[in-house]
Design a protein around this motif. Structure first.
Motif, PDB file in Angstrom:
ATOM      1  N   ALA A   1      71.108  74.069  19.642  1.00 50.99           N
ATOM      2  CA  ALA A   1      70.391  73.146  18.825  1.00 50.99           C
ATOM      3  C   ALA A   1      70.864  71.447  18.325  1.00 50.99           C
ATOM      4  O   ALA A   1      71.518  71.980  17.386  1.00 50.99           O
ATOM      5  N   PHE A   2      69.722  71.411  17.962  1.00 52.56           N
ATOM      6  CA  PHE A   2      70.622  69.778  16.942  1.00 52.56           C
ATOM      7  C   PHE A   2      69.181  68.988  16.719  1.00 52.56           C
ATOM      8  O   PHE A   2      67.892  69.296  16.805  1.00 52.56           O
ATOM      9  N   SER A   3      69.051  68.071  15.706  1.00 52.62           N
ATOM     10  CA  SER A   3      67.907  67.396  15.000  1.00 52.62           C
ATOM     11  C   SER A   3      68.806  66.656  14.418  1.00 52.62           C
ATOM     12  O   SER A   3      69.501  65.958  14.236  1.00 52.62           O
ATOM     13  N   LEU A   4      67.792  64.821  15.362  1.00 53.37           N
ATOM     14  CA  LEU A   4      68.573  63.856  15.330  1.00 53.37           C
ATOM     15  C   LEU A   4      67.441  63.303  15.122  1.00 53.37           C
ATOM     16  O   LEU A   4      66.187  63.483  14.687  1.00 53.37           O
ATOM     17  N   ILE A   5      66.997  61.438  14.767  1.00 56.11           N
ATOM     18  CA  ILE A   5      66.903  60.976  14.157  1.00 56.11           C
ATOM     19  C   ILE A   5      65.877  59.395  15.633  1.00 56.11           C
ATOM     20  O   ILE A   5      67.050  59.139  16.103  1.00 56.11           O
ATOM     21  N   GLU A   6      64.588  59.501  15.719  1.00 55.84           N
ATOM     22  CA  GLU A   6      64.143  59.091  16.732  1.00 55.84           C
ATOM     23  C   GLU A   6      63.700  57.433  15.576  1.00 55.84           C
ATOM     24  O   GLU A   6      63.900  56.662  15.239  1.00 55.84           O
ATOM     25  N   ARG A   7      63.939  56.181  16.990  1.00 54.62           N
ATOM     26  CA  ARG A   7      64.564  54.709  16.579  1.00 54.62           C
ATOM     27  C   ARG A   7      63.193  55.002  15.590  1.00 54.62           C
ATOM     28  O   ARG A   7      62.867  53.146  14.877  1.00 54.62           O
TER      29      ARG A   7
ATOM     30  N   THR B   1      64.293  67.234  18.008  1.00 51.27           N
ATOM     31  CA  THR B   1      64.827  68.535  18.172  1.00 51.27           C
ATOM     32  C   THR B   1      64.888  68.537  19.471  1.00 51.27           C
ATOM     33  O   THR B   1      64.308  68.195  20.037  1.00 51.27           O
ATOM     34  N   ASN B   2      66.074  69.483  19.599  1.00 52.90           N
ATOM     35  CA  ASN B   2      66.180  70.105  21.829  1.00 52.90           C
ATOM     36  C   ASN B   2      65.062  71.310  21.378  1.00 52.90           C
ATOM     37  O   ASN B   2      64.567  70.624  23.128  1.00 52.90           O
ATOM     38  N   ALA B   3      64.660  71.333  20.576  1.00 46.92           N
ATOM     39  CA  ALA B   3      62.920  72.506  21.394  1.00 46.92           C
ATOM     40  C   ALA B   3      61.735  71.410  21.131  1.00 46.92           C
ATOM     41  O   ALA B   3      60.923  72.091  21.972  1.00 46.92           O
ATOM     42  N   GLN B   4      62.324  69.814  21.239  1.00 47.52           N
ATOM     43  CA  GLN B   4      60.974  68.892  22.152  1.00 47.52           C
ATOM     44  C   GLN B   4      61.052  68.985  23.014  1.00 47.52           C
ATOM     45  O   GLN B   4      60.449  68.494  24.006  1.00 47.52           O
ATOM     46  N   PHE B   5      61.726  69.152  23.988  1.00 47.29           N
ATOM     47  CA  PHE B   5      62.340  68.974  25.382  1.00 47.29           C
ATOM     48  C   PHE B   5      62.193  70.644  26.206  1.00 47.29           C
ATOM     49  O   PHE B   5      62.475  70.143  27.172  1.00 47.29           O
ATOM     50  N   PHE B   6      61.785  71.664  25.075  1.00 40.33           N
ATOM     51  CA  PHE B   6      61.667  72.417  26.472  1.00 40.33           C
ATOM     52  C   PHE B   6      60.393  72.460  26.751  1.00 40.33           C
ATOM     53  O   PHE B   6      59.634  71.764  26.259  1.00 40.33           O
ATOM     54  N   GLY B   7      60.603  72.859  28.683  1.00 36.35           N
ATOM     55  CA  GLY B   7      59.615  72.523  28.862  1.00 36.35           C
ATOM     56  C   GLY B   7      59.004  71.161  30.108  1.00 36.35           C
ATOM     57  O   GLY B   7      58.500  70.555  31.399  1.00 36.35           O
ATOM     58  N   LYS B   8      60.427  69.812  29.530  1.00 36.02           N
ATOM     59  CA  LYS B   8      60.771  69.100  30.386  1.00 36.02           C
ATOM     60  C   LYS B   8      62.117  69.129  30.359  1.00 36.02           C
ATOM     61  O   LYS B   8      62.962  69.698  30.635  1.00 36.02           O
ATOM     62  N   VAL B   9      62.142  68.376  31.673  1.00 34.98           N
ATOM     63  CA  VAL B   9      63.135  67.547  32.797  1.00 34.98           C
ATOM     64  C   VAL B   9      63.952  66.716  32.145  1.00 34.98           C
ATOM     65  O   VAL B   9      63.259  65.695  31.848  1.00 34.98           O
TER      66      VAL B   9
ATOM     67  N   TRP C   1      79.082  63.117  16.550  1.00 37.66           N
ATOM     68  CA  TRP C   1      79.861  63.705  18.012  1.00 37.66           C
ATOM     69  C   TRP C   1      80.681  64.688  18.704  1.00 37.66           C
ATOM     70  O   TRP C   1      80.658  65.557  19.556  1.00 37.66           O
ATOM     71  N   LEU C   2      80.512  65.821  17.341  1.00 34.97           N
ATOM     72  CA  LEU C   2      80.179  66.672  17.501  1.00 34.97           C
ATOM     73  C   LEU C   2      79.041  67.985  18.414  1.00 34.97           C
ATOM     74  O   LEU C   2      79.439  68.203  19.677  1.00 34.97           O
ATOM     75  N   LEU C   3      77.659  67.259  18.881  1.00 36.44           N
ATOM     76  CA  LEU C   3      76.545  67.433  19.258  1.00 36.44           C
ATOM     77  C   LEU C   3      77.124  67.106  21.661  1.00 36.44           C
ATOM     78  O   LEU C   3      77.398  67.530  22.326  1.00 36.44           O
ATOM     79  N   CYS C   4      77.988  65.386  21.329  1.00 36.00           N
ATOM     80  CA  CYS C   4      78.540  64.888  22.436  1.00 36.00           C
ATOM     81  C   CYS C   4      79.713  65.357  22.897  1.00 36.00           C
ATOM     82  O   CYS C   4      80.109  66.137  24.372  1.00 36.00           O
ATOM     83  N   ARG C   5      80.367  65.883  22.341  1.00 33.91           N
ATOM     84  CA  ARG C   5      82.163  66.877  22.163  1.00 33.91           C
ATOM     85  C   ARG C   5      81.983  67.987  22.522  1.00 33.91           C
ATOM     86  O   ARG C   5      82.189  68.791  24.041  1.00 33.91           O
ATOM     87  N   ASP C   6      81.233  69.320  21.605  1.00 33.11           N
ATOM     88  CA  ASP C   6      81.091  70.533  22.212  1.00 33.11           C
ATOM     89  C   ASP C   6      79.725  71.323  22.561  1.00 33.11           C
ATOM     90  O   ASP C   6      79.862  72.151  23.481  1.00 33.11           O
ATOM     91  N   GLY C   7      78.644  69.767  22.722  1.00 33.32           N
ATOM     92  CA  GLY C   7      77.132  70.272  23.040  1.00 33.32           C
ATOM     93  C   GLY C   7      77.509  69.933  25.012  1.00 33.32           C
ATOM     94  O   GLY C   7      77.328  70.947  25.781  1.00 33.32           O
ATOM     95  N   PHE C   8      77.745  68.353  24.753  1.00 34.33           N
ATOM     96  CA  PHE C   8      77.586  67.426  26.199  1.00 34.33           C
ATOM     97  C   PHE C   8      78.388  68.237  27.057  1.00 34.33           C
ATOM     98  O   PHE C   8      78.328  67.924  28.177  1.00 34.33           O
ATOM     99  N   LYS C   9      80.179  68.730  26.953  1.00 34.94           N
ATOM    100  CA  LYS C   9      81.253  68.130  26.802  1.00 34.94           C
ATOM    101  C   LYS C   9      82.307  66.643  27.157  1.00 34.94           C
ATOM    102  O   LYS C   9      82.667  67.077  28.528  1.00 34.94           O
ATOM    103  N   GLN C  10      81.595  66.264  27.035  1.00 36.75           N
ATOM    104  CA  GLN C  10      81.556  64.708  27.547  1.00 36.75           C
ATOM    105  C   GLN C  10      82.937  63.989  26.025  1.00 36.75           C
ATOM    106  O   GLN C  10      82.487  64.404  25.029  1.00 36.75           O
ATOM    107  N   THR C  11      83.154  63.380  26.403  1.00 38.92           N
ATOM    108  CA  THR C  11      84.364  62.170  25.293  1.00 38.92           C
ATOM    109  C   THR C  11      83.636  60.929  24.594  1.00 38.92           C
ATOM    110  O   THR C  11      82.647  60.561  25.179  1.00 38.92           O
ATOM    111  N   VAL C  12      83.990  61.243  23.516  1.00 37.30           N
ATOM    112  CA  VAL C  12      84.460  60.262  22.573  1.00 37.30           C
ATOM    113  C   VAL C  12      84.774  60.539  20.983  1.00 37.30           C
ATOM    114  O   VAL C  12      85.441  60.917  20.790  1.00 37.30           O
ATOM    115  N   GLU C  13      85.571  59.092  21.651  1.00 37.68           N
ATOM    116  CA  GLU C  13      87.088  59.050  20.134  1.00 37.68           C
ATOM    117  C   GLU C  13      87.004  56.962  19.375  1.00 37.68           C
ATOM    118  O   GLU C  13      86.465  56.676  21.086  1.00 37.68           O
TER     119      GLU C  13
END
Length: 234
Positions: free
Chosen positions: A63-69, A75-83, A162-174
């Motif tokens: 789960a995540f909660s971020l701010i749009e432009r 939140t991640n819940a807003q993408f349920f039902g979407k690809v 950064w936690l979402l990028c690394r632990d959620g999406f399994k991607q590099t950021v540093e």
């Protein structure tokens, strides 16, 4: 001598027979895999202990909660039902970020005429949230004619992103303080996520073949999704 000759002939015939059998089996296996490949669903990925991925079920985004432009919470819940497709950028990046955003826009535009475009989303997440305020993301998004209904740009607390990028999406950021163009090093991958919030693939957006495969896989997921009822945002 004749017995030896006959024995040699038998050995040769057995070898030829075995080889022919192997060829026939190989052809049968190939034909079956070729026929069945279109019927296979796109695999779901799961992280392994080594940090790699396996083609099995399991890798759910947290789960995540971020701010749009526009300043609103997303939140991640807003993408349920979407690809959806996610990538990571930052607006003052003078490295490959503009290229990533260009490729995202190309994918976004190429799917505008998809009959199920309302079930496809694009998500760009800033890895430099202290600098990338909603206003700066608005200005950046405007360069790519991004419709906020289909392509969102997200910022938030640096630790959370950064936690979402690394632990959620399994991607590099540093941090990369010696690099003036890209003081923050991050992945160039696009990440494909299905309507249940599961990661379905990583695609190097700097590789044209992988970008092409992403489009194929995304449309495949949308076709699968179209057989199900539209899910309301949860």
């Amino acid at each position: 001598m004749r017995q030896l000759s006959n024995l040699s002939l038998v050995v040769v015939l057995l070898a030829v027979s075995s080889l022919l059998t192997m060829v026939l089996i190989s052809i049968a296996v190939y034909e079956k895999s070729h026929v069945d490949s279109d019927d296979q669903t796109l695999p779901v990925l799961r992280a392994t202990a080594s940090g790699n991925t396996m083609l099995v079920h399991g890798l759910d985004l947290p789960a995540f909660s971020l701010i749009e432009r526009n300043g609103e919470k997303v939140t991640n819940a807003q993408f349920f039902g979407k690809v959806w497709v996610a990538n990571f950028i930052f607006t003052r990046c003078a490295g490959f970020c503009p290229v990533l955003s260009h490729h995202m826009r190309h994918l976004y535009e190429s799917l505008s005429d998809n009959p199920h475009a309302d079930r496809i989303r694009f998500v760009s997440i800033s890895v430099d949230p202290e600098f990338d305020t909603p206003l700066r993301l608005q200005q950046y998004a405007a360069k790519y004619n991004a419709d906020p209904e289909r392509w969102v740009f997200l910022t938030g607390q640096r630790s959370a992103v950064w936690l979402l990028c690394r632990d959620g999406f399994k991607q590099t950021v540093e941090e990369d303080p010696g690099n003036d163009k890209m003081p923050i090093f991050h992945t160039s991958n696009f990440v494909l996520v299905d309507a249940d919030g599961k990661i379905r693939g990583f695609y190097d957006s700097l590789d044209s073949k992988r970008r092409g495969q992403l489009k194929v896989d995304l449309e495949r997921l949308v076709d699968e999704l179209n057989t199900l009822p539209v899910a309301a945002d949860r």
